[in-house]
Design a protein around this motif. Structure first.
Motif, mmCIF file in Angstrom:
data_model
loop_
_atom_site.group_PDB
_atom_site.id
_atom_site.type_symbol
_atom_site.label_atom_id
_atom_site.label_comp_id
_atom_site.label_asym_id
_atom_site.label_seq_id
_atom_site.Cartn_x
_atom_site.Cartn_y
_atom_site.Cartn_z
ATOM 1 N N ASP A 7 -23.172 35.113 -0.082
ATOM 2 C CA ASP A 7 -24.968 35.869 -0.245
ATOM 3 C C ASP A 7 -25.186 34.571 0.695
ATOM 4 O O ASP A 7 -25.236 33.482 0.728
ATOM 5 N N ARG A 8 -24.965 35.292 1.867
ATOM 6 C CA ARG A 8 -25.881 34.504 2.786
ATOM 7 C C ARG A 8 -27.801 33.325 2.797
ATOM 8 O O ARG A 8 -28.215 32.929 3.915
ATOM 9 N N SER A 9 -28.059 34.526 1.639
ATOM 10 C CA SER A 9 -29.473 34.097 1.702
ATOM 11 C C SER A 9 -29.651 32.598 0.609
ATOM 12 O O SER A 9 -30.780 31.851 0.694
ATOM 13 N N ALA A 10 -28.117 32.407 0.127
ATOM 14 C CA ALA A 10 -28.521 31.149 -0.599
ATOM 15 C C ALA A 10 -28.181 30.027 -0.255
ATOM 16 O O ALA A 10 -27.147 30.092 0.622
ATOM 17 N N ALA A 11 -29.081 28.626 -0.765
ATOM 18 C CA ALA A 11 -28.826 27.214 0.179
ATOM 19 C C ALA A 11 -27.610 26.773 -0.322
ATOM 20 O O ALA A 11 -27.154 27.484 -1.551
ATOM 21 N N PRO A 12 -26.566 26.404 0.646
ATOM 22 C CA PRO A 12 -25.097 26.263 0.925
ATOM 23 C C PRO A 12 -25.606 24.409 -0.095
ATOM 24 O O PRO A 12 -26.718 24.092 -0.479
ATOM 25 N N CYS A 13 -25.042 24.351 -1.253
ATOM 26 C CA CYS A 13 -24.413 22.862 -2.214
ATOM 27 C C CYS A 13 -24.325 21.528 -0.995
ATOM 28 O O CYS A 13 -23.706 21.968 -0.685
ATOM 29 N N ARG A 14 -25.256 20.356 -1.673
ATOM 30 C CA ARG A 14 -24.941 19.457 -0.772
ATOM 31 C C ARG A 14 -23.377 18.723 -1.499
ATOM 32 O O ARG A 14 -24.543 18.227 -2.387
ATOM 33 N N VAL A 15 -23.059 18.127 -0.631
ATOM 34 C CA VAL A 15 -22.699 16.910 -1.146
ATOM 35 C C VAL A 15 -21.932 15.940 -0.770
ATOM 36 O O VAL A 15 -22.142 15.358 0.822
ATOM 37 N N THR A 16 -22.676 14.231 -0.989
ATOM 38 C CA THR A 16 -23.173 13.173 -0.551
ATOM 39 C C THR A 16 -21.611 12.233 -0.726
ATOM 40 O O THR A 16 -21.655 11.568 -2.092
ATOM 41 N N VAL A 17 -21.294 12.146 -0.195
ATOM 42 C CA VAL A 17 -19.699 11.347 0.363
ATOM 43 C C VAL A 17 -19.795 9.471 -0.019
ATOM 44 O O VAL A 17 -20.466 9.596 1.459
ATOM 45 N N GLN A 18 -20.104 8.743 -0.949
ATOM 46 C CA GLN A 18 -20.676 7.367 -0.713
ATOM 47 C C GLN A 18 -18.972 6.416 -0.478
ATOM 48 O O GLN A 18 -18.471 6.810 -1.838
ATOM 49 N N ARG A 19 -18.882 5.530 0.108
ATOM 50 C CA ARG A 19 -17.552 4.905 0.466
ATOM 51 C C ARG A 19 -17.482 3.504 -1.050
ATOM 52 O O ARG A 19 -18.778 3.349 -1.688
ATOM 53 N N LYS A 20 -17.010 3.921 -1.608
ATOM 54 C CA LYS A 20 -16.393 3.117 -3.664
ATOM 55 C C LYS A 20 -17.265 3.554 -4.057
ATOM 56 O O LYS A 20 -17.803 2.764 -4.818
ATOM 57 N N GLY A 21 -18.253 4.961 -3.944
ATOM 58 C CA GLY A 21 -19.234 5.202 -4.523
ATOM 59 C C GLY A 21 -18.497 6.913 -5.370
ATOM 60 O O GLY A 21 -17.748 7.110 -4.891
ATOM 61 N N PRO A 22 -19.235 6.981 -6.107
ATOM 62 C CA PRO A 22 -19.017 8.479 -6.399
ATOM 63 C C PRO A 22 -19.582 9.758 -5.824
ATOM 64 O O PRO A 22 -19.864 9.272 -4.766
ATOM 65 N N LEU A 23 -19.485 10.997 -5.621
ATOM 66 C CA LEU A 23 -20.367 11.974 -4.975
ATOM 67 C C LEU A 23 -21.229 12.364 -5.611
ATOM 68 O O LEU A 23 -21.170 12.896 -6.931
ATOM 69 N N LEU A 24 -22.080 12.380 -5.566
ATOM 70 C CA LEU A 24 -23.613 12.877 -5.344
ATOM 71 C C LEU A 24 -23.446 14.253 -4.605
ATOM 72 O O LEU A 24 -23.503 14.498 -3.893
ATOM 73 N N VAL A 25 -23.535 15.322 -5.747
ATOM 74 C CA VAL A 25 -23.735 16.742 -5.578
ATOM 75 C C VAL A 25 -24.815 17.197 -6.702
ATOM 76 O O VAL A 25 -25.478 16.584 -7.718
ATOM 77 N N GLU A 26 -25.334 17.778 -5.448
ATOM 78 C CA GLU A 26 -27.348 18.537 -5.764
ATOM 79 C C GLU A 26 -26.405 19.540 -6.759
ATOM 80 O O GLU A 26 -26.179 21.039 -6.911
ATOM 81 N N GLY A 27 -27.414 19.320 -8.007
ATOM 82 C CA GLY A 27 -27.162 20.055 -9.145
ATOM 83 C C GLY A 27 -28.697 21.701 -9.477
ATOM 84 O O GLY A 27 -28.636 21.784 -8.369
#
Length: 68
Positions: A7-27
């Motif tokens: 599905d090329r029209s869908a925006a990719p899911c963004r995952v943000t990696v934080q040092r010594k922290g959680p993974l932030l995921v766009e829901g």
């Protein structure tokens, strides 16, 4: 299935990696746990625990932070 590689029209899911922290995921997100169970969140962003100290695992409750 939304956001599938075909599905090329869908925006990719963004995952943000934080040092010594959680993974932030766009829901919204679905998380499949080791035992095969699935938990979901419809929030616009979620924090996934990477240290396994959270009492709300797999969601981060900031238990990883050093306490003074």
């Amino acid at each position: 299935m939304p956001n599938s590689p075909s599905d090329r029209s869908a925006a990719p899911c963004r995952v943000t990696v934080q040092r010594k922290g959680p993974l932030l995921v766009e829901g919204p997100v679905e998380v499949e746990l080791e035992d095969g169970s699935v938990v979901t969140s419809d929030r616009f962003r979620v924090a996934l625990c990477t240290c396994r100290r959270s009492r709300r695992y797999p969601w981060c409750d900031t238990s990883h932070r050093d306490r003074a």
